[in-house]
Design an enzyme around this catalytic site. Structure first.
Site, PDB file in Angstrom:
ATOM      1  N   ASP A  28      83.145  58.040  34.662  1.00  0.00           N
ATOM      2  CA  ASP A  28      84.197  58.836  34.035  1.00  0.00           C
ATOM      3  C   ASP A  28      83.904  60.327  34.136  1.00  0.00           C
ATOM      4  O   ASP A  28      82.749  60.758  34.078  1.00  0.00           O
ATOM      5  CB  ASP A  28      84.306  58.432  32.560  1.00  0.00           C
ATOM      6  N   GLU A  42      85.579  58.976  39.144  1.00  0.00           N
ATOM      7  CA  GLU A  42      86.834  59.573  38.706  1.00  0.00           C
ATOM      8  C   GLU A  42      86.686  61.079  38.941  1.00  0.00           C
ATOM      9  O   GLU A  42      86.137  61.802  38.107  1.00  0.00           O
ATOM     10  CB  GLU A  42      87.108  59.296  37.224  1.00  0.00           C
TER      11      GLU A  42
END
Length: 718
Positions: free
Chosen positions: A404, A457
């Site tokens: 993330d 990401e």
């Protein structure tokens, strides 16, 4: 030498800097001397671990301090305590030696220990003839550290820890306790202040929120049955495999009749068959590590090593992964090494200093999420995070990590104005310490776990996210294609009459589609915070919305790149997603919604079965434009191909107009089977099509393009 009153006071208050020098069993010229804190006892007898009596201790302080000379040699001992309320036994933690050794010190000091999860935290072990739990925690700037818990009445004097001075790690072996004992660490900071009780950074389990204590637990499971699954992925190149990911928030996929979270075992019984039926190859969970605040969805974790207690015990998660693997489904988890929340029981100012974070908020505070940023340049912090990645791969057999907020890690000025950030030593904005950490993490997991994958990401143009580290890349296996998601959703939200003016929203992404190994994400971020669901992002009336969504899914599954779809969007959930409620499963009773679900199922089947659609997802040789410039009709067509596989033509008509006799260029004459038509009646469409087959002659075929639809044709060579 008899301790001073000040030293005794410090012992009994849990503030003595070196309790092991005074407590426990010590040998000397006069024999063996024992001293212990045994609150509530009136008489104490000493025995060795085999039960042989060694002598008695006398009370020297009414607060529970006992001491005396005993027989034998300095060995681990236990005390038989008596009082008016009864009798009990206590095995003396201070009579045991350390568990960690010089090699641990050396590797921890270097930041190269790749099995920290075997050493740090709470481990059930047998040590010097006794069973118990070994606790170890890194707190180099603390004056005193004690482990407190339900096994010692949360009394810091009972188990003050031994400091390994060279590495700043504190440890103690506590005998006669075991699984599910609750505990925390009581630390006195460098300024003498008593800090809030801290959860264990390496805890393998935690209490259910709002409680925050760590729990003694054994991570993973003993027996696994997923050897074939893991061997398969270890033997293939994932870039050339079908990868279709179903993204899941475990807390809201479904709930039990009382509205509570499903356990991992219930999820295994219900979610795994559902994913198999739909043809997805992977499940990706939003973060499963322990977190205190439900609306954070797990992205503000306080327990990186602990599967969340919301869904049962840690072994339940291991059973889920094992069950998924036996069914042929891989399991990915979202991983959050970028930042952490500042809850008092967590990592923030862990030992009274900025230990895991930066002292300067221009480096250590994240303005978007009000969280602390890890100090990636500190070797112990980087090692803590790298070991966590290895931990999930080894102990829980997860198949990969979606990492993330990588973009926020790579740039020092991310979401910051001038004056709110500090340039690197070269005067630039790059966070080279974060780069080195990401490279080290990828090298570690790819080097030790064949078949494992990492997905970034990352929304910027940082070069080489999926290049190997030895080629100066970050070393990720894949990267989310955020540009695809934003551009194509913007296109689908436009009135079809205006799409001709935004043709490049579709075509532009294919100019860079092979610059990285991409995953095409239609993720949770696109269906929350006022963004609505995917069906409501489509333009037009209800018929157009459903037709547009089906056409869009067809285009996406025909587009180069691996696929990711957030839960609920497979049946066109209408409401925006909320973590506080389950999906609207009753919508499946409506033919239009079930039609979308049937389409997703068939798209996954085609994608998996047709090598042309997946085997060159990440390589330009697998893609060829057939129609790139028909803006007036908003038509796109391309060829997907792979060595040894029949090519598949993908053609999308993004207007509500039917085009009959439309000329489709094709590279081979002969028959082409219509293997997909998103306008088929089974999907809720009009049934307009080509009767299952077209014939190419002279390099083209005349086709009928249904309204707002995607077709796929496979060359059959006849």
């Amino acid at each position: 030498m008899k301790p001073s009153k000040a030293a005794i006071d410090a012992l009994l208050e849990g503030t003595h800097a070196d309790p092991f020098s005074l407590l426990g069993v010590h040998g000397g010229q006069k024999g063996v001397f024992a001293r212990a804190i045994l609150r509530g006892a009136t008489t104490v007898e000493v025995h060795d671990l085999s039960g042989n009596p060694l002598g008695a201790l006398k009370q020297v302080d009414p607060r529970g301090l006992f001491e005396g000379w005993i027989a034998g040699s300095p060995v681990p001992v236990k005390y038989h305590c008596r009082a008016d309320v009864g009798e009990w036994w206590v095995t003396d933690a201070y009579s045991f030696g350390p568990v960690l050794g010089p090699m641990d010190d050396f590797l921890i000091a270097q930041g190269t220990h790749l099995r920290l999860f075997d050493k740090m935290g709470a481990h059930i072990v047998e040590h010097q003839g006794a069973k118990g739990v070994h606790f170890a925690v890194w707190a180099p700037n603390a004056r005193i550290v004690s482990v407190v818990g339900d096994f010692n009445d949360w009394d810091p004097a009972r188990h003050s820890m031994r400091r390994r001075a060279d590495i700043g790690v504190w440890e103690i072996f506590v005998p006669d306790i075991g699984e599910w004992n609750a505990y925390k660490y009581r630390l006195i900071g460098p300024d003498g202040a008593i800090l809030p009780l801290k959860a264990d950074p390496f805890a393998f389990a935690s209490e259910l929120r709002p409680q925050t204590a760590s729990l003694v637990a054994t991570p993973g499971k003993v027996r696994w049955g997923d050897e074939r699954h893991r061997a398969h992925w270890a033997s293939v190149d994932p870039r050339r495999q079908p990868i279709s990911i179903y993204e899941v928030h475990a807390g809201s996929w479904n709930r039990d009749p009382a509205g509570w979270f499903l356990s991992w075992d219930r999820l295994a019984d219900e979610l795994i068959p559902y994913v198999v039926e739909l043809g997805f190859t992977h499940i990706e969970f939003l973060p499963v590590s322990e977190y205190p605040y439900d609306p954070s969805w797990g992205y503000q974790t306080t327990g990186l090593y602990a599967p969340s207690s919301r869904f049962g015990d840690p072994e339940g998660f291991a059973r889920f992964v094992d069950g998924a693997h036996r069914a042929g489904i891989s399991v990915l988890i979202d991983w959050v090494p970028a930042h952490f929340p500042t809850d008092a029981h967590g990592l923030a100012r862990f030992d009274g200093t900025a230990l895991y974070e930066h002292e300067d908020p221009r480096l250590g505070f994240h303005p978007d999420w009000n969280t602390a940023i890890y100090n990636f340049g500190r070797r112990e912090v980087a090692s803590f995070l790298v070991n966590n990645a290895l931990f999930w791969a080894e102990r829980y057999h997860v198949d990969g990590l979606r990492v993330d907020a990588v973009a926020s890690m790579l740039y020092r000025d991310y979401s910051r104005r001038d004056g709110e950030w500090i340039r690197n030593k070269d005067g630039g904005r790059e966070n080279w310490e974060a780069v080195a950490f990401l490279q080290a993490m990828n090298k570690a997991v790819y080097g030790s776990h064949a078949g494992f994958m990492t997905i970034a990401e990352e929304s910027t143009a940082w070069p080489g996210a999926t290049l190997p580290v030895h080629e100066n890349g970050l070393g990720f296996g894949f990267k989310w294609n955020m540009g695809f998601m934003h551009d194509t959703l913007a296109y689908m939200g436009r009135d079809p009459i205006h799409r001709q003016y935004h043709h490049d929203d579709i075509t532009f992404g294919l100019t860079y589609a092979f610059s990285e190994n991409f995953v095409l994400p239609l993720s949770h971020d696109e269906v929350v915070h006022g963004k609505g669901s995917l069906i409501n992002k489509m333009s037009g009336d209800d018929w157009q919305k459903f037709a547009g969504l089906r056409a869009y899914y067809g285009l996406m599954w025909g587009y180069p790149g691996k696929k990711l779809l957030f839960m609920g969007q497979e049946f066109a959930q209408r409401r925006e997603w909320s973590e506080a409620r389950p999906l609207d499963w009753d919508l499946r009773a409506a033919p239009a919604h079930e039609g979308v679900r049937n389409l997703v199922r068939d798209l996954n089947r085609l994608y998996r079965e047709k090598a042309a659609l997946h085997a060159r997802d990440c390589e330009a040789e697998g893609f060829e434009w057939l129609i790139v410039d028909d803006k007036a009709n908003s038509v796109f067509a391309w060829l997907r191909k792979a060595p040894g596989a029949a090519p598949v033509a993908v053609i999308s008509n993004m207007t509500p107009a039917v085009h009959e006799g439309y000329r489709l260029p094709l590279p081979h004459d002969g028959g082409w089977d219509e293997v997909l038509n998103s306008d088929a009646e089974i999907y809720g469409g009009t049934g307009t099509g080509n009767l299952g087959r077209i014939i190419a002659s002279g390099g083209a075929a005349e086709v009928t393009l249904p309204p707002l639809a995607t077709l796929m044709f496979e060359w059959n060579g006849r």
